[in-house]
Design a protein around this motif. Structure first.
Motif, PDB file in Angstrom:
ATOM      1  N   TYR A 182       8.812   6.295 -10.878  1.00  0.00           N
ATOM      2  CA  TYR A 182       9.065   7.384 -10.197  1.00  0.00           C
ATOM      3  C   TYR A 182       9.384   8.464 -11.511  1.00  0.00           C
ATOM      4  N   ILE A 183       9.636   8.058 -12.735  1.00  0.00           N
ATOM      5  CA  ILE A 183      10.208   8.866 -13.745  1.00  0.00           C
ATOM      6  C   ILE A 183       9.051   9.128 -14.572  1.00  0.00           C
ATOM      7  N   HIS A 184       9.056  10.551 -14.882  1.00  0.00           N
ATOM      8  CA  HIS A 184       8.147  11.170 -15.795  1.00  0.00           C
ATOM      9  C   HIS A 184       8.384  10.684 -17.125  1.00  0.00           C
ATOM     10  N   PHE A 205      13.636   2.234 -12.093  1.00  0.00           N
ATOM     11  CA  PHE A 205      12.881   3.472 -11.209  1.00  0.00           C
ATOM     12  C   PHE A 205      11.655   3.920 -11.961  1.00  0.00           C
ATOM     13  N   PHE A 244      11.005  13.565 -12.356  1.00  0.00           N
ATOM     14  CA  PHE A 244      10.216  12.612 -11.510  1.00  0.00           C
ATOM     15  C   PHE A 244       8.831  12.959 -11.528  1.00  0.00           C
ATOM     16  N   ASN A 245       8.092  11.933 -11.368  1.00  0.00           N
ATOM     17  CA  ASN A 245       6.627  12.267 -11.437  1.00  0.00           C
ATOM     18  C   ASN A 245       6.381  13.039 -10.130  1.00  0.00           C
ATOM     19  N   VAL A 260      14.886   9.316  -2.968  1.00  0.00           N
ATOM     20  CA  VAL A 260      15.331   7.973  -3.873  1.00  0.00           C
ATOM     21  C   VAL A 260      16.801   8.140  -4.328  1.00  0.00           C
ATOM     22  N   VAL A 306       6.628  12.543  -5.776  1.00  0.00           N
ATOM     23  CA  VAL A 306       7.864  11.558  -5.706  1.00  0.00           C
ATOM     24  C   VAL A 306       8.944  12.242  -4.847  1.00  0.00           C
ATOM     25  N   LYS A 328      13.526  17.860 -10.072  1.00  0.00           N
ATOM     26  CA  LYS A 328      12.276  17.456  -9.701  1.00  0.00           C
ATOM     27  C   LYS A 328      11.461  17.196 -11.009  1.00  0.00           C
ATOM     28  N   TYR A 356      11.909  12.625  -4.533  1.00  0.00           N
ATOM     29  CA  TYR A 356      13.195  12.385  -5.438  1.00  0.00           C
ATOM     30  C   TYR A 356      14.555  12.441  -4.703  1.00  0.00           C
TER      31      TYR A 356
END
Length: 242
Positions: A223-225, A220, A148-149, A157, A152, A145, A154
């Motif tokens: 979605y990604i931090h 992606f 991901f932002n 996804v 999301v 977790k 995840y």
């Protein structure tokens, strides 16, 4: 899939990786194991807590040694049952390990160690990939977790992507294969993506080895931090031209 977006900036960690190797041989057991140790550079601008680096280094060494020692005991248990007048029935066991530092930026560290164990056959009896994903600011393990932002889904996804890749190459996996992505799903990080994986024999035949699926950050990106999807600013890659 999501569209790409601009990548954020980050810094490469100035951490020294020491290469360690141990090997030995007798008539029925052989091992050649490799593992890393991590240290700060004395003149670096970034210093990880030495205890965090030591904890990661120690954990990796212990895991590799435990694998080697476990296989050595298995060899002893098996060969002790073989009659002395039938030495040809004894098996030669061997243990190997190798490692790679796959992500080392923005105070984040991801390392993989592959351990292989053989028991008289050309194919490994054991083929396992260990992962070590750590936040060097806190010493905590990186969870799925975290990559991901916030907000999301995840799990969905990742599940959707793995399903998509399996359906593209169904002949490489078990018929009607089922898998479940959970918070303890095995993964590691690379500069350009998140790799989730399944051990040999889990969703495909053992001879195919570890099954890996990479979610490329550029595909992606929303979605990604940004701590993970970033471009290093303190290291220039040398380009070799022929």
């Amino acid at each position: 899939m999501a569209n790409s977006q601009s990548v954020s900036n980050c810094l490469y960690n100035l951490i020294y990786t020491d290469f360690n190797e141990e090997f030995s041989r007798n008539s029925t057991f052989y091992y050649n194991i490799q593992y890393p140790s991590f240290f700060n550079f004395s003149n670096g601008y970034f210093f990880a807590n030495p205890s965090i680096l030591n904890n990661v280094s120690t954990l990796i060494k212990e895991d590799v040694n435990d694998f080697r020692d476990g296989l050595a005991k298995e060899e002893q248990d098996y060969n002790s049952t073989v009659s002395n007048d039938k030495p040809e029935e004894k098996r030669i066991y061997s243990a190997f390990s190798n490692f790679a530092v796959t992500f080392n930026k923005n105070h984040l560290l991801s390392v993989i160690v592959n351990v292989l164990g053989f028991s008289g056959n050309s194919l490994p009896k054991y083929d396992t990939l260990y992962n070590y994903n750590y936040d060097l600011l806190t010493g905590n393990k990186i969870a799925l977790k975290d990559i991901f932002n916030p907000g999301v889904d995840y799990i969905k996804v990742i599940t959707d992507y793995v399903s998509y890749k399996i359906n593209q190459n169904k002949d490489l996996y078990f018929e009607n294969v089922e898998f479940f992505i959970t918070d303890d799903q095995a993964f590691y990080l690379e500069d350009d993506g998140l790799v989730v994986y399944f051990d040999a024999g889990q969703i495909a035949k053992e001879e195919f080895g570890t099954s890996k699926f990479k979610l490329t950050f550029s595909k992606f990106a929303p979605y990604i931090h940004p701590r993970f999807y970033c471009e290093g600013t303190n290291l220039k890659r040398r380009i070799y031209r022929r």
